[in-house]
Motif scaffolding. Structure first.
Motif, PDB file in Angstrom:
ATOM      1  N   ASN A 188      57.083  39.172  12.425  1.00  0.00           N
ATOM      2  CA  ASN A 188      56.980  40.325  11.921  1.00  0.00           C
ATOM      3  C   ASN A 188      56.441  40.555  10.883  1.00  0.00           C
ATOM      4  O   ASN A 188      56.380  41.649  10.014  1.00  0.00           O
ATOM      5  CB  ASN A 188      58.517  41.185  11.895  1.00  0.00           C
ATOM      6  CG  ASN A 188      58.420  42.650  11.935  1.00  0.00           C
ATOM      7  OD1 ASN A 188      57.695  43.205  12.570  1.00  0.00           O
ATOM      8  ND2 ASN A 188      59.241  43.352  10.944  1.00  0.00           N
ATOM      9  N   HIS A 191      50.550  42.864  10.693  1.00  0.00           N
ATOM     10  CA  HIS A 191      50.300  44.380   9.979  1.00  0.00           C
ATOM     11  C   HIS A 191      50.084  45.486  11.143  1.00  0.00           C
ATOM     12  O   HIS A 191      50.724  46.433  11.106  1.00  0.00           O
ATOM     13  CB  HIS A 191      49.297  44.530   8.971  1.00  0.00           C
ATOM     14  CG  HIS A 191      49.543  43.702   7.547  1.00  0.00           C
ATOM     15  ND1 HIS A 191      49.845  44.538   6.547  1.00  0.00           N
ATOM     16  CD2 HIS A 191      49.616  42.420   7.212  1.00  0.00           C
ATOM     17  CE1 HIS A 191      50.182  43.851   5.373  1.00  0.00           C
ATOM     18  NE2 HIS A 191      50.151  42.288   5.714  1.00  0.00           N
ATOM     19  N   LYS A 192      49.199  45.209  12.017  1.00  0.00           N
ATOM     20  CA  LYS A 192      48.653  46.189  12.677  1.00  0.00           C
ATOM     21  C   LYS A 192      48.386  45.654  14.289  1.00  0.00           C
ATOM     22  O   LYS A 192      47.315  45.535  14.674  1.00  0.00           O
ATOM     23  CB  LYS A 192      47.392  46.677  12.469  1.00  0.00           C
ATOM     24  CG  LYS A 192      46.924  48.145  12.887  1.00  0.00           C
ATOM     25  CD  LYS A 192      47.544  49.247  12.215  1.00  0.00           C
ATOM     26  CE  LYS A 192      47.145  50.623  12.364  1.00  0.00           C
ATOM     27  NZ  LYS A 192      47.875  51.674  11.794  1.00  0.00           N
ATOM     28  N   CYS A 196      53.571  47.924  20.418  1.00  0.00           N
ATOM     29  CA  CYS A 196      54.818  47.106  20.394  1.00  0.00           C
ATOM     30  C   CYS A 196      55.644  47.473  21.501  1.00  0.00           C
ATOM     31  O   CYS A 196      55.667  48.818  22.145  1.00  0.00           O
ATOM     32  CB  CYS A 196      55.562  47.494  19.112  1.00  0.00           C
ATOM     33  SG  CYS A 196      54.891  47.260  17.672  1.00  0.00           S
ATOM     34  N   LYS A 225      55.491  49.876  13.701  1.00  0.00           N
ATOM     35  CA  LYS A 225      54.377  50.014  13.074  1.00  0.00           C
ATOM     36  C   LYS A 225      53.820  51.526  12.778  1.00  0.00           C
ATOM     37  O   LYS A 225      53.622  52.028  13.816  1.00  0.00           O
ATOM     38  CB  LYS A 225      53.258  48.789  12.751  1.00  0.00           C
ATOM     39  CG  LYS A 225      53.622  47.289  12.816  1.00  0.00           C
ATOM     40  CD  LYS A 225      54.148  46.907  11.502  1.00  0.00           C
ATOM     41  CE  LYS A 225      54.622  45.520  11.615  1.00  0.00           C
ATOM     42  NZ  LYS A 225      55.784  45.142  12.491  1.00  0.00           N
ATOM     43  N   HIS A 226      53.445  51.992  11.499  1.00  0.00           N
ATOM     44  CA  HIS A 226      52.983  53.013  11.230  1.00  0.00           C
ATOM     45  C   HIS A 226      51.552  53.446  12.306  1.00  0.00           C
ATOM     46  O   HIS A 226      50.799  52.543  12.323  1.00  0.00           O
ATOM     47  CB  HIS A 226      52.556  53.478   9.742  1.00  0.00           C
ATOM     48  CG  HIS A 226      52.107  54.821   9.678  1.00  0.00           C
ATOM     49  ND1 HIS A 226      52.842  55.824   9.317  1.00  0.00           N
ATOM     50  CD2 HIS A 226      50.838  55.255   9.480  1.00  0.00           C
ATOM     51  CE1 HIS A 226      52.300  56.980   9.038  1.00  0.00           C
ATOM     52  NE2 HIS A 226      50.989  56.521   9.005  1.00  0.00           N
TER      53      HIS A 226
END
Length: 504
Positions: A188, A191-192, A196, A225-226
């Motif tokens: 984890n 970052h990108k 998911c 993630k955002h």
């Protein structure tokens, strides 16, 4: 501010068999010992909260910034049951996809069955012994070259190694299976990712992840993630509510993917055995659809209606050894081995139903049935063995063998199969407890007929015991022996190693 390390890219001549053996020996030296594992359990997971900063430092010492992994176009998958199968199906779909370009796949999973290099795959195949040794020592030497001789633990090191392999091999996609949980898992640090996924949730690793489905879902949802789309198999309400909350908290949305129904499947046969694979296949299809549209810019039709024709070959040709696997040995009498690495109450229930159906289809003439079981760590034997005891009336295991996850009786075992995490005396005590649980659960299930239990000190002892049992039953008139091996992927891999199976 991340630290900057001057990493030397040293030449690595470790490409011989001695090199792979040396690599595996060094890797085994990084296994978390039993005392450390107990400390993590007693902390209720708090000991893991420093895991990601520590992992990031190891990655930086190996010569990378985690943001550099974004160009691996990653697919990140967590869950309790089926996350490995989902990853295998996802990899197979993408590898077999016939689009504008051939997709070079990287796959990182755990645990391995027989050889540690199975955990890191390129285009579906474990990396070679030569490449494993080469890349292992590149990472090892890079860590040493920073002046800090400390090393990450076993799983963390393999995670760093996987990223290094995927970067060096220039894969188009890296599919990452979470080890344990999600929020603090070593995978984890990314970052990108492109997308998911969350496979079915259940109760497992409670001392680390939490004792309720909601607590476990919180941890699993930590991979979101955002701005990165997230998809999930259908979940119990408690788990789904928490996952949706985590998605909102972390800046994304969560789409629930129902399992394929018979109309959607049509005449497509999923390559992985078991009724539960229809849910994993649906999740894998959603992951691949999103990935292809985002990375390749190609639209895939059939959403919610049928399986995309572009995915049929990948779904039908997928293979995942040790999960719902049947192997026939043409001995006299014929031995049919049924392998499933189920290790939670829910997954063992699925395994029991699969074995009940599959064993009945395979029965020819007088048949004897043997259960070989092992579970690792502090688990509830009654809970795990209950689903198998409930099918005893229809299946009738004549014998139940319980064994530690110690593969060979002598010290000639392969290093890949060494497990330093549990003391032998505790392992044997656990197996005796499991044997007692089996007797109790069979009685509670109301099954009739005689059965016997045996506790043996190693997997090799167990396989030899089965060989002797087969000879005895042959003389008594049996034409077939069926053996179900379940409770632990370590057990499945150990049995296959003793049988001389090749890795796949």
């Amino acid at each position: 501010m991340p630290r900057s390390y001057a990493v030397q890219c040293l030449p690595t001549p470790y490409t011989s068999l001695a090199g792979i053996n040396d690599a595996v020996d060094k890797l085994n030296g990084l296994q978390t010992n039993f005392a450390v594992l107990e400390a993590v359990r007693k902390s209720g997971g708090n000991a893991n909260k420093n895991a990601l900063p520590e992992m990031i430092e190891f990655v930086e010492r190996s010569g990378y910034n985690p943001k550099e992994f974004d160009d691996l176009n990653m697919i990140h998958v967590t869950g309790t049951k089926g996350k490995g199968s989902t990853c295998a199906l996802t990899e197979s779909i993408l590898r077999n996809y016939q689009g504008k370009k051939q997709i070079k796949t990287g796959l990182y999973t755990s645990p391995h069955l027989m050889e540690v290099r199975e955990r890191i795959r390129i285009n579906g195949a474990p990396i070679s012994q030569e490449l494993f040794a080469k890349y292992f020592f590149e990472v090892w030497d890079r860590l040493d070259s920073t002046g800090d001789k400390s090393k990450p633990g076993y799983f963390r090191f393999l995670t760093v190694l996987a990223f290094h392999v995927f970067k060096q091999e220039k894969v188009d996609v890296a599919i990452l299976e979470v080890g344990v949980g999600g929020a603090y898992d070593s995978t984890n640090i990314i970052h990108k990712p492109v997308v998911c996924g969350v496979a079915a949730l259940g109760i497992d690793h409670v001392s680390v992840l939490g004792s309720t489905l909601g607590e476990i879902a919180w941890n699993k949802g930590g991979i979101f993630k955002h701005g990165v789309p997230a998809v999930s198999s259908a979940q119990p309400e408690e788990g789904l509510t928490v996952l949706q909350s985590r998605a909102s908290e972390l800046g994304t949305s969560l789409q629930v993917i129902p399992a394929f129904n018979s109309q959607q499947l049509g005449n497509v046969t999923i390559g992985l055995a078991g009724k539960h694979q229809v849910a994993n296949a649906a999740l894998a299809t959603a992951l691949c659809r999103i990935w292809i549209e985002k990375v390749l810019g190609e639209k895939i039709g059939g959403a919610g209606e049928s399986i995309p024709k572009e995915f049929v070959q990948g779904l039908s040709s997928a293979r995942w050894p040790g999960r719902g696997q049947i192997m026939v040995r043409d001995d006299k009498p014929k031995i049919t081995w049924f392998f499933d690495g189920a290790h939670t109450a829910e997954s063992i229930h699925v395994c029991a139903e699969w074995f009940k159906d599959a064993s009945q289809r395979s029965t020819q003439g007088p048949v004897k049935k043997v259960l070989v079981f092992n579970c690792t760590g502090p688990r509830d034997g009654d809970l795990l063995l209950g689903p198998l005891a409930k099918i005893q009336s229809s299946v009738h295991f004549d014998e139940a063998v319980f064994t530690p996850a110690i593969t060979f009786a002598s010290n000639t075992y392969k290093g890949d199969l060494v497990n330093n995490n549990t003391p032998l005396d505790l392992e044997l005590k656990t197996q005796k407890t499991l044997a007692a649980c089996w007797t109790k659960q069979v009685a509670l299930a109301g099954a009739q007929g005689e059965f016997k239990t045996t506790v043996l000190p190693s997997i090799e002892h167990s396989v030899n015991w089965i060989d002797d049992y087969v000879k005895t039953e042959t003389e008594k008139g049996a034409s077939q022996v069926q053996v179900l091996v379940t409770g632990s992927l370590h057990l499945v891999g150990g049995v296959q190693s003793v049988l001389g199976c090749e890795i796949a």
